[in-house]
Design a protein around this motif. Structure first.
Motif, PDB file in Angstrom:
ATOM      1  N   UNK A 131       0.378  -1.335  -0.295  1.00 52.88           N
ATOM      2  CA  UNK A 131      -0.569   0.035  -0.033  1.00 52.88           C
ATOM      3  C   UNK A 131       0.935   0.841  -0.047  1.00 52.88           C
ATOM      4  N   UNK A 132       1.751   1.257   0.679  1.00 50.81           N
ATOM      5  CA  UNK A 132       2.713   2.705   1.125  1.00 50.81           C
ATOM      6  C   UNK A 132       3.783   2.631  -0.461  1.00 50.81           C
ATOM      7  N   UNK A 133       3.213   1.334  -1.072  1.00 51.62           N
ATOM      8  CA  UNK A 133       4.843   1.328  -2.961  1.00 51.62           C
ATOM      9  C   UNK A 133       3.445   2.169  -3.500  1.00 51.62           C
ATOM     10  N   UNK A 134       2.423   1.802  -3.873  1.00 50.37           N
ATOM     11  CA  UNK A 134       0.685   2.476  -4.668  1.00 50.37           C
ATOM     12  C   UNK A 134       1.168   3.653  -4.143  1.00 50.37           C
ATOM     13  N   UNK A 135       1.352   4.219  -2.852  1.00 50.46           N
ATOM     14  CA  UNK A 135       1.012   5.773  -2.678  1.00 50.46           C
ATOM     15  C   UNK A 135       2.378   5.978  -3.072  1.00 50.46           C
ATOM     16  N   UNK A 136       4.028   5.765  -2.604  1.00 49.98           N
ATOM     17  CA  UNK A 136       5.473   6.734  -3.012  1.00 49.98           C
ATOM     18  C   UNK A 136       4.830   6.612  -5.209  1.00 49.98           C
ATOM     19  N   UNK A 137       4.252   5.383  -5.724  1.00 48.49           N
ATOM     20  CA  UNK A 137       4.235   5.360  -7.068  1.00 48.49           C
ATOM     21  C   UNK A 137       3.870   6.722  -7.687  1.00 48.49           C
TER      22      UNK A 137
END
Length: 113
Positions: A46-52
């Motif tokens: 989920x954090x990676x999704x936002x970071x993308x």
């Protein structure tokens, strides 16, 4: 094509992708409550999704600023690089063609993963 124009087009595409990712947040968040609390890998995803999304917006802004600073006389021939773009509508927009002028060819297979 001017370097400034091409950089601006790529910046626009990156902003569009970031907006699409942002519109997916509610879909991902709806599933996140219990899973994120119990699964560290899911929470990191989920954090990676936002970071993308954030990276796409930063890259778009970076290219937009480069576009504004590019000398008006700088030119580039994008045709060879456009050949590597396999999405015809994206290649069309990057080359400056009007997307509505493209034929109504099928866009490909739909695959669930």
């Amino acid at each position: 094509m001017s370097v400034s124009e091409l950089l601006g087009r790529v910046s626009t595409e990156l902003n569009d992708i970031a907006a699409q990712v942002e519109r997916l947040h509610p879909l991902v968040s709806a599933q996140s409550g219990q899973l994120a609390a119990n699964d560290l890998h899911y929470a990191q995803a989920l954090q990676s999704f936002d970071y993308i999304e954030q990276k796409l917006r930063c890259l778009a802004g970076y290219l937009d600023d480069l576009s504004a600073g590019a000398a008006p006389g700088w030119q580039i021939d994008p045709h060879a690089a456009l050949a590597a773009i396999t999405l015809s509508d994206l290649a069309s927009r990057l080359s400056g063609q009007n997307s509505s002028s493209l034929s109504a060819a099928p866009s490909g297979d739909f695959e669930l993963f």
